[in-house]
Design a protein around this motif. Sequence first.
Motif, PDB file in Angstrom:
ATOM      1  N   ARG A   1      87.077  68.534   9.570  1.00  0.00           N
ATOM      2  CA  ARG A   1      86.667  67.603  10.626  1.00  0.00           C
ATOM      3  C   ARG A   1      85.319  68.003  11.189  1.00  0.00           C
ATOM      4  N   THR A   2      84.417  67.034  11.291  1.00  0.00           N
ATOM      5  CA  THR A   2      83.152  67.275  11.984  1.00  0.00           C
ATOM      6  C   THR A   2      82.469  65.917  12.178  1.00  0.00           C
ATOM      7  N   LYS A   3      81.189  65.938  12.556  1.00  0.00           N
ATOM      8  CA  LYS A   3      80.470  64.670  12.715  1.00  0.00           C
ATOM      9  C   LYS A   3      80.460  63.925  11.374  1.00  0.00           C
ATOM     10  N   ALA A   4      80.687  62.634  11.428  1.00  0.00           N
ATOM     11  CA  ALA A   4      80.845  61.849  10.194  1.00  0.00           C
ATOM     12  C   ALA A   4      79.637  61.971   9.272  1.00  0.00           C
ATOM     13  N   GLU A   5      78.429  62.069   9.847  1.00  0.00           N
ATOM     14  CA  GLU A   5      77.236  62.064   8.988  1.00  0.00           C
ATOM     15  C   GLU A   5      77.114  63.336   8.146  1.00  0.00           C
TER      16      GLU A   5
ATOM     17  N   GLU B   1      82.803  59.169  16.614  1.00  0.00           N
ATOM     18  CA  GLU B   1      81.686  59.547  15.738  1.00  0.00           C
ATOM     19  C   GLU B   1      82.046  60.673  14.769  1.00  0.00           C
ATOM     20  N   ASP B   2      83.178  61.313  14.975  1.00  0.00           N
ATOM     21  CA  ASP B   2      83.636  62.342  14.028  1.00  0.00           C
ATOM     22  C   ASP B   2      84.378  61.681  12.877  1.00  0.00           C
ATOM     23  N   ASN B   3      84.564  62.450  11.832  1.00  0.00           N
ATOM     24  CA  ASN B   3      85.501  62.006  10.809  1.00  0.00           C
ATOM     25  C   ASN B   3      86.092  63.239  10.134  1.00  0.00           C
TER      26      ASN B   3
ATOM     27  N   HIS C   1      82.756  53.872   4.265  1.00  0.00           N
ATOM     28  CA  HIS C   1      81.708  54.494   3.459  1.00  0.00           C
ATOM     29  C   HIS C   1      82.175  55.855   2.919  1.00  0.00           C
ATOM     30  N   LEU C   2      82.814  56.635   3.772  1.00  0.00           N
ATOM     31  CA  LEU C   2      83.245  57.975   3.341  1.00  0.00           C
ATOM     32  C   LEU C   2      84.358  57.888   2.293  1.00  0.00           C
ATOM     33  N   SER C   3      85.209  56.885   2.403  1.00  0.00           N
ATOM     34  CA  SER C   3      86.276  56.795   1.400  1.00  0.00           C
ATOM     35  C   SER C   3      85.683  56.390   0.038  1.00  0.00           C
TER      36      SER C   3
END
Length: 579
Positions: free
Chosen positions: A83-87, A123-125, A189-191
């Motif tokens: 886990r952290t900031k999505a970017e 804003e995390d993912n 986007h991340l998936s």
Amino acid sequence: MTSRSRDRTVIPGPSYTASLGTEAAVCTAERREDSGRSTTSMYYNGQILKYKNGMHLESVLRSSARHARPAGLTLEYGTAGFRTKAEHLEHVMYRMGLLAVLRSKKTKAVIGVMVTASHNPEEDNGVKLVDPMGEMLVQEWESYATNLANAEEHELQMVLTNIIKQESISMQDESCVAIGRDTRPSSDHLSLAVVDGISALESKYQDYGLVTTPQLHYIVCCRNTDGRYGEPTVEGYYQKLSKAFIELVKQSPDCETEKKCLSIDGANGIGALKIKEIEPHLQSMLSLQLFNDGSNGRLNHMCGADYVKVQQKLPEGIDVRPGERCCSFDGDADRIVYYYKDSEDRFHLLDGDKIATLISTFIKELLVKVDLKLNMAVVQTAYANGSSTRYLEDVMKVPVFCAKTGVKHLHHKAQEFDIGVYFEANGHGTVLFSKAAEEQIAQLINAGATEEARKAVQMLANVISLINQTVGDAISDMLLIEAILAIKSFTVQKWNEIYTDLPNRQLKVKVADRKVIDTTDAERRTVKPPGLQEKIDELVKDYNMSRAFVRPSGTEDVVRVYAEADTQVSSFKQHKDKR
Ligand SMILES: CC(=O)N[C@H]1[C@@H](OP(=O)(O)O)O[C@H](CO)[C@@H](O)[C@@H]1O
Ligand SMILES: [Mg+2]
């Protein structure tokens, strides 16, 4: 930012040779740049590696360049994955796609990948892997996940090869990955980055899109048990749960006359979407009023289970009338807490400890009616309110065990019993029935000596169907709680009066390096830094029924501080003194 174009095939970086491994097993990667062409060769104990079906993991490197790792970023597979900031997570997603394929080949089963950061800010993912029976990724593979996530681009092939060799994975074996994601703006986007990783290893996958974390766990378990656990679809999940719920509620004394009402704070997340989907299946047995449904508010912002539990107050965006039963989900709907406000506007929280007490009392009563001698235990963490532990042990005579924070630890412990009820105080938990317990209950159906015994065994069977045994599940827990309250004719106030919580406080403290704190005794005592535990002991001893501990969080860059005592003033004072 990496490019998503599929025609970039250049692997950046110079020629290199790098090695990894132990004396017994050394894996070496060698890359040459020759007239603009780059070739990478892998050696294992000096022997060139060739994967049958010609795969050299070259395509892995080509796709990986599209999901570059930000320089200097080190992450760890923590309490619930990364886990952290999505970017900062695209490379992690891609690499977890790779790892899921390897895990699938190793276990010869469908593996899940869930893109979510649960209760963290919008804003995390994050990402977590789901093992074949719907459990969390086995602990031994967490270090592979961490090594992969932190590998430099030029080390990637080597790290992968090392896992393949160490686990004796046969790359030509079939594999399949089930993907799910929450409603965060970055999750879609991340998936796709996860899909890219899976595709680079030419694996099958199925993208289930927007699902709650527990729904993905359920689907993975169904897929790997040939449907014995249920139909491996979201619709199958709704049907299984709603059928069991309706059967249970029919056993309540006032089932015909009184419609149960519940207000739900959906945390502006995936749980809200899924509540809308399951509601029609409940055949009006439960009237749900949904707030924070994601139509305008931000995910987890001033709402959701974590906010309510930690702040010990009502979430914003919910309309609460005195005495009305309310609950909050977290951002991926694997946690639930209940609460109400009384006629004097005082807030009352019914957290995971109260839920564990309600459920274990109910099950114990049914076991007595059926005359079944199954061993049942409750598993909690250090955050469990001292009153709940005392009530369970002294009044209910149920054995209680303390596990480290994180569902994987509780789940593991709960598996040791015929019936293991586990809940974190924050509302994350479920009930596990051993195979033997399930079989004994199934055998007793229609065989009860009295009408009461027959009803009780049927209810136990429905509890087994209603509870999501793969992982804590806000929707499944909510339906079970509602059914129990209906059957016992309990109001939320009556449930709350079973025992009185000790006043408590939980704080987050930002420190330069949270890892300097090391704990023991299921995180209830510190062993490092020296002197810290003595200071805590010194403060605590001045207050009645007091307890306090600190531990580094596994999901956020903070140290968590917890204290409880006989009065609010005492528990709060301990905190202030510690700061
Ligand atoms: C005190 C607390 O609530 N800790 C939470 C939190 O873990 P930490 O390691 O405390 O950050 O997130 C976990 C994952 O959701 C959850 O399992 C756990 O209970
Ligand atoms: Mg969660």
